[in-house]
Design a protein around this motif. Structure first.
Motif, mmCIF file in Angstrom:
data_model
loop_
_atom_site.group_PDB
_atom_site.id
_atom_site.type_symbol
_atom_site.label_atom_id
_atom_site.label_comp_id
_atom_site.label_asym_id
_atom_site.label_seq_id
_atom_site.Cartn_x
_atom_site.Cartn_y
_atom_site.Cartn_z
ATOM 1 N N GLU A 1 0.558 -1.150 -0.055
ATOM 2 C CA GLU A 1 0.096 -0.014 0.262
ATOM 3 C C GLU A 1 0.876 0.955 -0.155
ATOM 4 O O GLU A 1 2.021 0.843 0.231
ATOM 5 N N ARG A 2 0.453 2.472 -0.567
ATOM 6 C CA ARG A 2 0.840 3.038 -0.738
ATOM 7 C C ARG A 2 0.749 4.572 0.957
ATOM 8 O O ARG A 2 -0.184 4.829 0.599
ATOM 9 N N ASP B 1 -5.139 11.247 -4.443
ATOM 10 C CA ASP B 1 -6.565 10.017 -5.324
ATOM 11 C C ASP B 1 -6.066 9.161 -6.583
ATOM 12 O O ASP B 1 -6.133 8.282 -5.586
ATOM 13 N N ARG B 2 -5.324 9.456 -7.125
ATOM 14 C CA ARG B 2 -4.904 8.902 -8.489
ATOM 15 C C ARG B 2 -3.702 7.647 -8.050
ATOM 16 O O ARG B 2 -3.806 7.050 -8.476
ATOM 17 N N SER B 3 -2.352 7.771 -6.889
ATOM 18 C CA SER B 3 -2.144 6.959 -6.325
ATOM 19 C C SER B 3 -2.403 5.744 -5.648
ATOM 20 O O SER B 3 -2.255 4.650 -4.871
ATOM 21 N N GLY B 4 -4.285 5.738 -4.752
ATOM 22 C CA GLY B 4 -4.434 5.357 -4.149
ATOM 23 C C GLY B 4 -3.998 4.878 -2.976
ATOM 24 O O GLY B 4 -3.886 4.414 -1.831
ATOM 25 N N ALA B 5 -3.055 6.292 -2.064
ATOM 26 C CA ALA B 5 -2.496 6.385 -0.863
ATOM 27 C C ALA B 5 -4.181 5.621 0.195
ATOM 28 O O ALA B 5 -4.843 6.231 0.211
ATOM 29 N N THR B 6 -2.754 5.249 1.822
ATOM 30 C CA THR B 6 -3.723 4.719 2.388
ATOM 31 C C THR B 6 -4.039 5.680 3.748
ATOM 32 O O THR B 6 -4.602 5.426 4.482
ATOM 33 N N SER C 1 -10.631 17.004 -2.376
ATOM 34 C CA SER C 1 -11.532 15.461 -1.745
ATOM 35 C C SER C 1 -12.126 15.318 -0.224
ATOM 36 O O SER C 1 -11.780 15.384 0.446
ATOM 37 N N ARG D 1 -10.045 6.628 -0.505
ATOM 38 C CA ARG D 1 -9.394 5.743 -0.064
ATOM 39 C C ARG D 1 -8.503 5.991 1.360
ATOM 40 O O ARG D 1 -7.540 5.232 1.752
ATOM 41 N N ARG E 1 -7.399 6.244 4.905
ATOM 42 C CA ARG E 1 -7.941 5.408 6.225
ATOM 43 C C ARG E 1 -7.708 5.672 7.350
ATOM 44 O O ARG E 1 -8.278 6.824 8.399
ATOM 45 N N ASP F 1 -0.399 3.731 -13.491
ATOM 46 C CA ASP F 1 -2.105 2.718 -13.771
ATOM 47 C C ASP F 1 -2.102 3.945 -15.418
ATOM 48 O O ASP F 1 -3.038 4.288 -15.617
#
Length: 498
Positions: free
Chosen positions: A53-54, A96-101, A122, A126, A128, A363
């Motif tokens: 995860e990022r 958002d685009r990296s999907g960082a949690t 935003s 994703r 947490r 991606d």
């Protein structure tokens, strides 16, 4: 092992209590650095971070930045650094685009409200948790429930081919692209740069280059781990502070954009100060006048002044060597470093290939395919020449990117922001020479029919959405932009007007 956790543990064992980081507030040895990284990694695990995860890191240079960053990969994650000058819109887009949690942020840097700006830009679907970098102790406390064995297992499980970091760079479309690098690449380029610069544990390395940039992170933080050099991080470049640190801490290594050295040479407060400890300067990111190289050697007393060429997608491609004459250092970016190749392709475009070229864009297989050909050559978009010895000279850019104060600026991104203004019908941005910054942006704009064009209001609009180095310094109103038969703006014609 060529992983970031591996070189961190090796550095702690080899260098022990030798200082890894020094700031006016505190210092941290290599063994203590490892301990803080382990505890911070446990905090990430407690927050639910899973391997692969990022984690986005949005903050200026500090010891805590290094700890937070190294802990990401120690916990098996992937680091996504964000430019500390980004607006909330720019940062949220990449989160958002990296999907960082997880997001680690220096809330309040430069008097701003980063956390509120992120949430306003935003919903961060994703994410947490958002962790304030000032409260890493709190994060570490939350990690006390995680066993040391679990954290070590995470670090042990990291493989050299795993993605270590994703550094975002804009493209000619104006949309940032995430360049992915494996651990072996990030560690390898750091080690190679240190070897070419002769960096050792005796060096005291002032890091003006931002940690969020490959120059600050990979040839700063990671080079320190491979060499034992002591880093002195600066959150923002301040001339008086820089002079005080060089003299007081006996700084030996000072890489950076030409702007830094020009500022030092021009500073009246340099008179009577002892900067003789400086031995290595590595510059690039702009055309470097021969006289600057000569003055750096003669007036600043820097023994080894070299230039280099790199990019986010390849970090370091070429580098001059210690015994190169001043005119060669100024005229060229040096030769390919070990593990890298260069050649000139169609239209004079510089092509590069080798161990340190990115894995690809996150991606975005189409952009990856467009950037790299079937033989593995990365198409840089720069026009260059190679002499008989392989020294590279950049002569132009196929892309319209220009460099402001050492930072890449992509006009398409700036133009998109300007065109969101209700007053603008058309816009084109070009880089124009600037004595201090190298290049700055000049916007040529066409007003909408019946609209009142206020240049100051337009620049204020740009500042709301863009980091300051991307904001044009001037606005020129024109009736129409010059275009060719295909409709492409003739930017060379605009540059000639400047």
């Amino acid at each position: 092992m060529d992983t970031i956790p591996g070189v961190l543990r090796a550095a702690a064992e080899r260098f022990g209590d030798h200082p890894a980081y020094v700031t006016p507030a505190r210092s941290l040895g290599f063994a203590a650095l490892l301990a803080e990284v382990r505890a911070t990694a446990a905090g990430y695990v407690a927050q639910g971070l899973q391997p692969g995860e990022r984690v986005a890191l949005w903050a200026p240079n500090s010891i805590d930045w290094a700890v937070a960053a190294l802990a990401v990969t120690y916990a098996g994650g992937t680091l996504v650094p964000l430019n500390s000058r980004y607006t909330g819109h720019e940062a949220a887009d990449i989160v958002d685009r990296s999907g960082a949690t997880l997001v680690v942020v220096d809330d309040g840097f430069l008097g701003r409200t980063q956390v509120a700006d992120l949430r306003a830009a935003s919903a961060l679907p994703r994410v947490r948790a958002i962790v304030e970098i000032a409260d890493l102790e709190g994060l570490r406390a939350s990690g006390e429930q995680v066993s040391r064995a679990e954290v070590e297992a995470r670090a042990e499980a990291v493989r050299p081919d795993d993605v270590a970091d994703i550094l975002f760079t804009s493209g000619t479309t104006g949309r940032p692209k995430g360049a992915m690098s494996a651990h072996r690449q990030s560690v390898g380029v750091a080690r190679t740069w240190g070897e070419l610069g002769g960096v050792t544990a005796d060096d005291r390395y002032l890091v003006v280059n931002p940690f969020f940039h490959a120059f600050g992170y990979k040839v700063g933080i990671l080079t320190s781990l491979t060499t034992g050099a002591t880093l002195h991080p600066l959150a923002t470049f301040d001339l008086a502070t820089t002079i005080d640190l060089i003299e007081g801490e006996r700084i030996t290594v000072l890489p950076g954009a030409p702007t830094i050295y020009q500022s030092l040479l021009a500073a009246p407060e340099r008179a009577g100060r002892d900067l003789s400890s400086l031995r290595l300067a590595v510059t690039g990111a702009a055309t470097v006048p021969v006289v600057l190289i000569e003055r750096m050697r003669e007036e600043l007393g820097i023994d080894q002044v070299v230039t280099a060429f790199g990019m986010t997608e390849a970090v370091v491609v070429t580098m001059a060597r210690a015994d190169d004459p001043a005119d060669l250092v100024a005229r060229t970016c040096g030769r390919a470093i070990p593990g890298m190749e260069t050649r000139i392709g169609d239209g004079g475009e510089l092509l590069v290939r080798g161990e340190f070229v990115m894995l690809g864009y996150l991606d975005d297989p189409a952009a990856t395919a467009a950037a790299s050909d079937d033989d593995g050559w990365l198409h840089t978009g720069d026009v260059g020449e190679l002499d008989a010895a392989g020294n590279l000279r950049i002569t132009d850019r196929l892309k319209d990117m220009y460099i402001c104060g050492g930072f890449n600026v992509y006009p398409a991104e700036v133009e998109q922001v300007l065109l969101r203004s209700d007053a603008i019908a058309d816009a084109a941005v070009v880089g124009v020479p600037d004595e201090r910054m190298g290049e700055v942006g000049r916007a040529f704009v066409v007003a909408r029919s019946g609209a009142h064009l206020d240049p100051e209001a337009l620049l204020a609009h740009a500042r709301e959405h863009l980091a300051n180095f991307k904001v044009p310094r001037s606005v020129v109103a024109v009736d129409a932009l010059p275009r060719n038969l295909a409709g492409k703006v003739l930017k060379n014609e605009l540059r000639n007007r400047s």
